[in-house]
Design an enzyme around this catalytic site. Structure first.
Site, mmCIF file in Angstrom:
data_model
loop_
_atom_site.group_PDB
_atom_site.id
_atom_site.type_symbol
_atom_site.label_atom_id
_atom_site.label_comp_id
_atom_site.label_asym_id
_atom_site.label_seq_id
_atom_site.Cartn_x
_atom_site.Cartn_y
_atom_site.Cartn_z
ATOM 1 N N CYS A 173 2.365 0.018 15.874
ATOM 2 C CA CYS A 173 2.790 -0.997 15.421
ATOM 3 C C CYS A 173 3.854 0.465 14.639
ATOM 4 O O CYS A 173 3.609 0.857 14.546
ATOM 5 C CB CYS A 173 2.445 -1.287 14.265
ATOM 6 S SG CYS A 173 1.340 -1.245 13.061
ATOM 7 N N HIS A 232 0.999 -0.880 0.123
ATOM 8 C CA HIS A 232 -0.268 0.104 0.578
ATOM 9 C C HIS A 232 1.349 1.267 -0.069
ATOM 10 O O HIS A 232 2.031 1.168 0.100
ATOM 11 C CB HIS A 232 -1.025 0.527 1.129
ATOM 12 C CG HIS A 232 0.039 0.436 2.293
ATOM 13 N ND1 HIS A 232 -0.253 -0.762 2.904
ATOM 14 C CD2 HIS A 232 0.237 0.723 3.373
ATOM 15 C CE1 HIS A 232 0.680 -1.277 4.455
ATOM 16 N NE2 HIS A 232 1.078 0.741 4.749
#
Length: 712
Positions: A224, A65
């Site tokens: 994350c 992405h």
């Protein structure tokens, strides 16, 4: 997602064998529909994102992405591979590939797609249905949410919260009026994306006013490095485990573009806390004083039920501080099971990253002071006592003395933020104290390293001790700073400080006497280190070694600083030269990056070569290292010196033997540029299939041929 994916964007028989080929195949469908305007430019952006961190997820899933200026509207394409494609996931190849494209600047749309998709991928029935789909239209409808997932629970929260919005899951309970909970309609997804309120599965978030019979309450934080996929997958896993365990659980996903803080009342009412994170928890002090489990984000995905059981056990035992074996944010950064050496590197890099701005500002001011006032400026009286507005020597002394004060923070900041990397904010006080002691006893840069590690270890040990509830409130502000400062001061003054000071003196004397062959060999080694990972850990080790010598400068340490900066300028300058001389060997995006690389290289920003290395590491990195080694050796041979730790060509007047210094940089740049042109040219002539590729690929090759990350 109704407008983001259609049957034309689905390939149930994806034939690609590599992640680059898979991205190209799916992107071509986007181009056909007019949603991507420049295929190569878009693929270059996908490759750049992939180089930052692999996009493979456990369970056979790949999610390449990016945000790109070549995307007209948010788009999602899906491919299914029979053979599997390696996207860097630890459990093996991916057979379900989702290519996500968002327009540049469209953060909300981009993150909304990713967070919603990440949550749905935690539903095994959803992925099973995709693997068994036989029709592209049905697969697209399933991804859009227009077809119910076989076997999916009817008790479903809206899938797509706002970026960072807290997620609340309450214990299962009956519904009023005999009504059964229904799956959230598609419109609720859009509504949730615009709302900052918690999304509730079957009841409201816990509050302090809940009755005494309320279930066990947990608040959790997930995060994350990219703040997208794993952040929301961990949140979803914890929510599902909370439902099954019969606890009230509220999650605060700390995403890449921010987060919505949990209501303080919700935190106050919580019985325990779970941190599942690979980057430091933001505003962690909000959760102080509660039983806590602190793990990496993948633990939140893979074993959420265990975490809930563990934190309930801690609450029952009254453990309100981090338990033995708990990890700090820096320890948890990275893959589970990584060795102590990797953790040590991250602790040290934490200190270096905070130290560099002090070094750059102080060092440049000192160098400017010397340039204006000459080498006697260090003998000038304090400007606080004597300053003549019309005397250039007073201005030179002002710059020199400001720079000297800024530079004096080098060792304390290094030590303080090494301790911070190990033990978070409680490590700052003993770290700064230890760093200051290192300066006092002339232990220098090496003393700062030791002080930071000792301070961080001391605080971690104190945090693991059980303390009475009455003392918990004063632990961070009184007890930990007091005890840790005493321990660090004792060790630095009376135990380890003096031996380190002797070692520091020996290193200084060695650098001072450095000459001839030994100097050239050191220049080669430093040049190789500066160009190996282009701003990464090895580059920072070489740079920090050079900067440490400036704390007590001598002829040898000034030569080292000059060699390090010269070698660090070579990679971006070489890539800029190569794209100018043989532009056909590079993609359009790389040629544009080459223009910027001229300025980055001239400014001593080695990271300017990262886009080239990410796309073709096997040719770019060896070429850069060869040029860096040549430059480092020549700089040492020419006995060039440098008092400023940064600045590139803009501090050339401050360099000893400036003309020869430029010759060394030019020689290394020419070597690197010639090698990368030679290697790329050999690749082109050695691949007969090139003739069958598109004209743009024949000119530059696909920028999407990104391999592995080169630098953090």
């Amino acid at each position: 997602m109704s407008d983001m994916i259609t049957a034309d964007l689905v390939d149930l028989d994806l034939a690609a064998e590599t992640k680059e080929a898979a991205a190209r195949s799916l992107a071509e469908r986007m181009v056909t529909l007019g949603r991507v305007t420049d295929l190569d430019g878009f693929l270059a952006d996908v490759a750049a994102r992939e180089a930052q961190m692999p996009t493979g997820l456990d369970g056979g899933i790949g999610i390449p992405h990016c945000r790109s200026a070549h995307v007209g509207e948010p788009t999602l394409a899906f491919g299914r591979s029979a053979r599997g494609i390696d996207f860097g996931a630890p459990d093996g190849p991916a057979d379900l590939i989702f290519l996500i494209a968002a327009p540049a600047g469209a953060d909300d749309a981009h993150l909304t797609i990713l967070s919603a998709l990440a949550r749905r991928l935690m539903n095994e029935e959803f992925t099973t249905a995709l693997r068994s789909a036989t029709d592209a239209s049905a697969a697209a409808a399933l991804i859009r949410g227009e077809e119910a997932t076989p076997g999916a629970s009817t008790q479903t929260a809206p899938e797509t919260p706002a970026e960072g919005a807290p997620q609340a899951v309450a214990a299962p309970s009956g519904t009023e009026g005999g009504e059964s909970p229904q799956t959230a309609p598609e419109g609720a997804v859009e509504a949730a994306a615009d709302s900052a309120e918690p999304v509730t599965a079957s009841a409201t978030a816990p509050t302090p006013e809940a009755d005494a019979g309320a279930p066990f309450r947990i608040v959790a934080v997930t995060s994350c490095p990219t703040g997208i996929a794993h952040t929301y997958m961990a949140a979803e896993a914890l929510e599902q485990a909370g439902q099954q365990a019969g606890v009230e659980l509220v999650v605060e996903p700390q995403g890449s573009s921010g987060f919505n803080r949990l209501d303080p009342a919700v935190i106050a009412a919580a019985d325990a806390v779970i941190f599942a994170h690979d980057v430091p928890v933001r505003e962690k002090e909000r959760f102080a004083g509660k039983p806590t489990v602190d793990v990496g984000v993948k633990a939140g995905i893979n074993r959420p039920a265990e975490l809930i059981a563990e934190v309930r056990g801690k609450a029952e035992r009254g453990e309100a501080t981090a338990p033995a074996g708990a990890h700090t944010p820096v320890e948890d950064a990275g893959e589970p099971g990584e060795g102590y050496g990797t953790k040590l590197r991250k602790w040290l890099m934490s200190g270096v990253s905070y130290m560099v701005p002090f070094v750059a500002a102080g060092g440049l001011l000192i160098a400017l002071g010397f340039a204006i006032g000459g080498y006697t400026v260090d003998k000038a009286p304090s400007v606080a006592e004597h300053f003549a507005w019309g005397d250039h020597m007073s201005w030179a002394a002002l710059l020199f003395q400001i720079g000297g004060l800024a530079f004096s923070f080098l060792v304390p900041v290094l030590a303080g933020y090494i301790a911070y990397g190990m033990a978070d904010r409680p490590g700052l006080v003993p770290g700064f104290v230890g760093g200051s002691i290192a300066l006092t006893i002339n232990a220098g840069f090496l003393g700062g390293l030791a002080a930071g590690l000792i301070a961080g270890g001391t605080v971690m040990a104190i945090q693991r001790a059980r303390v009475p509830a009455a003392l918990r409130g004063i632990m961070p502000v009184v007890v930990i700073p007091l005890i840790s400062s005493i321990v660090v001061g004792f060790l630095m003054f009376l135990v380890v400080g003096k031996p380190i000071a002797e070692l520091q003196k020996a290193l200084t004397d060695w650098l001072s006497g450095l000459s001839g062959t030994n100097a050239i060999i050191l220049g080669v080694i430093l040049g190789l280190m500066m160009c190996f990972d282009l701003g990464g850990p090895l580059n920072k080790v070489a740079y920090t070694f050079a900067v440490g010598g400036l704390a007590n400068p001598n002829e040898g340490s000034l030569k080292v600083m000059a060699a390090v900066m010269a070698a660090g300028m070579v990679p971006p300058l070489a890539m800029a030269l190569a794209t100018t001389v043989r532009g056909k060997l590079f993609t359009r995006t790389e040629r544009e990056n080459g223009k910027a690389a001229w300025v980055l290289g001239a400014s001593f920003i080695t990271e300017g070569a990262i886009p080239f290395a990410a796309a073709d590491p096997l040719r770019v990195i060896p070429s850069a290292m060869a040029g860096g080694a040549v430059t480092g050796a020549l700089s040492m041979l020419f006995e060039c010196t440098l008092r400023a730790p940064h600045g590139g060509v803009f501090v050339i007047p401050l360099i000893g033997h400036p003309v020869l210094y430029l010759v060394a940089i030019a020689a290394g740049t020419a070597v690197s540029s010639a090698l990368v042109i030679l290697l790329k040219g050999a690749r082109k002539t050695g691949r007969p299939d090139q003739a069958a590729e598109s004209a743009s690929d024949a000119e530059g090759g696909a920028a999407a041929e990104a391999k592995v990350p080169v630098a953090a």
